[in-house]
Motif scaffolding. Structure first.
Motif, mmCIF file in Angstrom:
data_model
loop_
_atom_site.group_PDB
_atom_site.id
_atom_site.type_symbol
_atom_site.label_atom_id
_atom_site.label_comp_id
_atom_site.label_asym_id
_atom_site.label_seq_id
_atom_site.Cartn_x
_atom_site.Cartn_y
_atom_site.Cartn_z
ATOM 1 N N ILE A 149 0.887 -1.139 0.088
ATOM 2 C CA ILE A 149 0.063 0.070 -0.105
ATOM 3 C C ILE A 149 0.692 1.272 0.031
ATOM 4 C CG2 ILE A 149 -1.919 -1.187 0.979
ATOM 5 C CD1 ILE A 149 -0.976 -0.060 3.820
ATOM 6 N N ARG A 150 2.036 1.226 0.423
ATOM 7 C CA ARG A 150 2.997 2.274 0.360
ATOM 8 C C ARG A 150 3.793 2.500 -0.949
ATOM 9 N NH1 ARG A 150 6.788 1.750 5.248
ATOM 10 N NH2 ARG A 150 7.234 -0.186 4.139
ATOM 11 N N GLY A 151 3.704 1.517 -1.880
ATOM 12 C CA GLY A 151 4.212 1.426 -2.912
ATOM 13 C C GLY A 151 5.667 1.693 -2.831
ATOM 14 N N ALA A 152 6.325 0.711 -1.961
ATOM 15 C CA ALA A 152 7.702 0.673 -1.593
ATOM 16 C C ALA A 152 8.441 -0.373 -2.553
ATOM 17 C CB ALA A 152 7.844 -0.050 -0.075
ATOM 18 N N ILE A 153 7.584 -0.989 -3.179
ATOM 19 C CA ILE A 153 8.385 -2.219 -4.231
ATOM 20 C C ILE A 153 8.350 -1.856 -5.506
ATOM 21 C CG2 ILE A 153 8.427 -4.677 -4.645
ATOM 22 C CD1 ILE A 153 7.036 -5.173 -1.945
ATOM 23 N N GLU A 154 9.422 -1.857 -6.487
ATOM 24 C CA GLU A 154 9.434 -1.855 -7.717
ATOM 25 C C GLU A 154 9.397 -3.317 -8.226
ATOM 26 O OE1 GLU A 154 12.145 -0.337 -11.228
ATOM 27 O OE2 GLU A 154 12.721 0.050 -9.474
ATOM 28 N N PHE A 155 8.622 -3.739 -9.165
ATOM 29 C CA PHE A 155 8.332 -4.974 -9.610
ATOM 30 C C PHE A 155 8.847 -4.965 -11.119
ATOM 31 C CE2 PHE A 155 4.965 -4.932 -6.301
ATOM 32 C CZ PHE A 155 5.315 -5.690 -5.763
ATOM 33 N N VAL A 156 9.802 -5.693 -11.509
ATOM 34 C CA VAL A 156 10.605 -5.824 -12.681
ATOM 35 C C VAL A 156 10.229 -7.342 -13.366
ATOM 36 C CG1 VAL A 156 12.537 -5.505 -14.056
ATOM 37 C CG2 VAL A 156 12.175 -4.041 -12.035
ATOM 38 N N ASP A 157 9.523 -7.075 -14.423
ATOM 39 C CA ASP A 157 9.593 -8.488 -15.062
ATOM 40 C C ASP A 157 10.688 -8.953 -15.782
ATOM 41 O OD1 ASP A 157 8.645 -10.477 -16.700
ATOM 42 O OD2 ASP A 157 7.054 -9.533 -17.632
ATOM 43 N N ALA A 158 11.438 -9.879 -15.314
ATOM 44 C CA ALA A 158 12.563 -10.364 -15.905
ATOM 45 C C ALA A 158 12.474 -10.902 -17.329
ATOM 46 C CB ALA A 158 13.461 -11.367 -14.981
ATOM 47 N N THR A 159 11.361 -11.331 -17.742
ATOM 48 C CA THR A 159 11.422 -11.654 -19.191
ATOM 49 C C THR A 159 11.182 -10.808 -20.152
ATOM 50 O OG1 THR A 159 8.621 -11.929 -18.886
ATOM 51 C CG2 THR A 159 9.998 -13.639 -18.096
ATOM 52 N N GLY A 160 10.712 -9.450 -19.515
ATOM 53 C CA GLY A 160 10.668 -8.268 -20.384
ATOM 54 C C GLY A 160 11.864 -7.663 -20.987
ATOM 55 N N PRO A 161 11.837 -6.530 -21.436
ATOM 56 C CA PRO A 161 13.115 -5.831 -22.190
ATOM 57 C C PRO A 161 13.883 -5.163 -20.956
ATOM 58 C CG PRO A 161 10.977 -4.561 -22.571
ATOM 59 C CD PRO A 161 10.671 -5.742 -21.869
ATOM 60 N N SER A 162 13.555 -5.247 -19.781
ATOM 61 C CA SER A 162 14.300 -4.625 -18.774
ATOM 62 C C SER A 162 15.764 -5.228 -18.451
ATOM 63 C CB SER A 162 13.519 -4.775 -17.269
ATOM 64 O OG SER A 162 13.322 -6.213 -16.953
ATOM 65 N N THR A 163 16.542 -4.389 -18.021
ATOM 66 C CA THR A 163 17.888 -4.609 -17.726
ATOM 67 C C THR A 163 17.951 -5.675 -16.366
ATOM 68 O OG1 THR A 163 18.496 -2.730 -18.602
ATOM 69 C CG2 THR A 163 20.189 -3.908 -17.313
ATOM 70 N N ALA A 193 17.147 -1.184 -1.400
ATOM 71 C CA ALA A 193 17.783 0.196 -1.786
ATOM 72 C C ALA A 193 19.040 -0.055 -2.466
ATOM 73 C CB ALA A 193 18.145 0.932 -0.481
ATOM 74 N N ASP A 194 20.258 0.242 -2.095
ATOM 75 C CA ASP A 194 21.457 0.069 -2.640
ATOM 76 C C ASP A 194 22.189 -1.151 -2.070
ATOM 77 O OD1 ASP A 194 20.929 2.134 -4.365
ATOM 78 O OD2 ASP A 194 21.793 3.615 -2.780
ATOM 79 N N GLY A 195 21.513 -1.981 -1.508
ATOM 80 C CA GLY A 195 22.065 -3.174 -0.919
ATOM 81 C C GLY A 195 22.544 -4.183 -2.149
ATOM 82 N N PRO A 196 23.238 -5.213 -1.597
ATOM 83 C CA PRO A 196 23.291 -6.262 -2.496
ATOM 84 C C PRO A 196 22.331 -7.109 -3.246
ATOM 85 C CG PRO A 196 23.638 -7.268 -0.108
ATOM 86 C CD PRO A 196 23.282 -5.707 -0.117
ATOM 87 N N LEU A 197 22.193 -7.834 -4.071
ATOM 88 C CA LEU A 197 21.283 -8.283 -4.973
ATOM 89 C C LEU A 197 20.999 -9.860 -4.107
ATOM 90 C CD1 LEU A 197 19.520 -8.864 -7.460
ATOM 91 C CD2 LEU A 197 21.242 -10.063 -8.439
ATOM 92 N N LEU A 198 19.783 -9.869 -3.662
ATOM 93 C CA LEU A 198 19.658 -11.398 -2.884
ATOM 94 C C LEU A 198 18.739 -11.970 -3.643
ATOM 95 C CD1 LEU A 198 18.160 -9.181 0.261
ATOM 96 C CD2 LEU A 198 20.409 -10.352 -0.066
ATOM 97 N N SER A 199 18.823 -13.554 -3.226
ATOM 98 C CA SER A 199 18.129 -14.340 -4.121
ATOM 99 C C SER A 199 17.361 -15.448 -3.293
ATOM 100 C CB SER A 199 18.773 -15.236 -5.113
ATOM 101 O OG SER A 199 19.741 -16.032 -4.458
ATOM 102 N N GLY A 200 16.456 -16.033 -3.652
ATOM 103 C CA GLY A 200 15.823 -17.177 -2.624
ATOM 104 C C GLY A 200 15.212 -16.341 -1.414
ATOM 105 N N ALA A 201 15.216 -17.134 -0.351
ATOM 106 C CA ALA A 201 14.412 -16.802 0.866
ATOM 107 C C ALA A 201 14.800 -15.461 1.325
ATOM 108 C CB ALA A 201 14.726 -17.900 1.947
ATOM 109 N N ALA A 202 16.066 -15.087 1.093
ATOM 110 C CA ALA A 202 16.638 -13.962 1.505
ATOM 111 C C ALA A 202 15.920 -12.778 0.786
ATOM 112 C CB ALA A 202 18.182 -13.709 1.317
ATOM 113 N N ALA A 203 15.707 -12.959 -0.559
ATOM 114 C CA ALA A 203 14.904 -12.076 -1.530
ATOM 115 C C ALA A 203 13.466 -11.826 -0.908
ATOM 116 C CB ALA A 203 15.068 -12.503 -2.876
ATOM 117 N N PHE A 204 12.720 -12.730 -0.705
ATOM 118 C CA PHE A 204 11.532 -13.009 -0.342
ATOM 119 C C PHE A 204 11.563 -12.207 1.293
ATOM 120 C CE2 PHE A 204 10.480 -16.549 -3.132
ATOM 121 C CZ PHE A 204 9.117 -15.822 -3.391
ATOM 122 N N ALA A 205 12.406 -12.197 1.876
ATOM 123 C CA ALA A 205 12.635 -11.488 3.177
ATOM 124 C C ALA A 205 12.756 -10.238 3.093
ATOM 125 C CB ALA A 205 13.829 -12.250 4.242
#
Length: 120
Positions: A27-41, A58-70
């Motif tokens: 509801i705060r619009g805190a997440i930017e969603f990027v479709d990795a199948t699209g033309p995005s980088t 923010a400017d943190g490291p790229l996370l994957s898996g459970a850490a990304a969900f968290a």
């Protein structure tokens, strides 16, 4: 407010449903969603991005898996306690094992949803 970028598989019916739910909760619009199948980088090879869930706070490291969900959960007030709990290595380890089990089932779940969408 910390901004989170989430990369998702826009061709996956299961992923689309999950992202739609998270969009409603964001509801705060805190997440930017990027479709990795699209033309995005993508910050990694596209195949690697689609193999696992990825996010960056923010400017943190790229996370994957459970850490990304968290990271994504921490951006949503109602899910924030779960995301904060995942900062504990033991809890994150359990969540990662559950995520790996989910990844093994994902093709079957995706196939079932694809067939259901085709009939609708």
């Amino acid at each position: 407010m910390s901004r989170v970028t989430v990369w998702h598989d826009g061709n996956c019916p299961l992923c689309r449903r999950e992202i739609a739910l998270v969009r409603r909760l964001d509801i705060r619009g805190a997440i930017e969603f990027v479709d990795a199948t699209g033309p995005s980088t993508c910050p990694l090879d596209r195949t690697e991005m689609l193999a696992r869930f990825h996010a960056r706070e923010a400017d943190g490291p790229l996370l994957s898996g459970a850490a990304a969900f968290a990271a994504m959960w921490r951006a949503i007030p109602v899910l924030r306690p779960l995301g904060e709990a995942a900062r504990n290595r033991l809890i994150l380890s359990v969540l990662e094992r559950l995520y790996l089990r989910f990844l093994r089932m994902r093709p079957h779940l995706k196939g079932g949803l694809s067939r259901r969408e085709a009939r609708a």
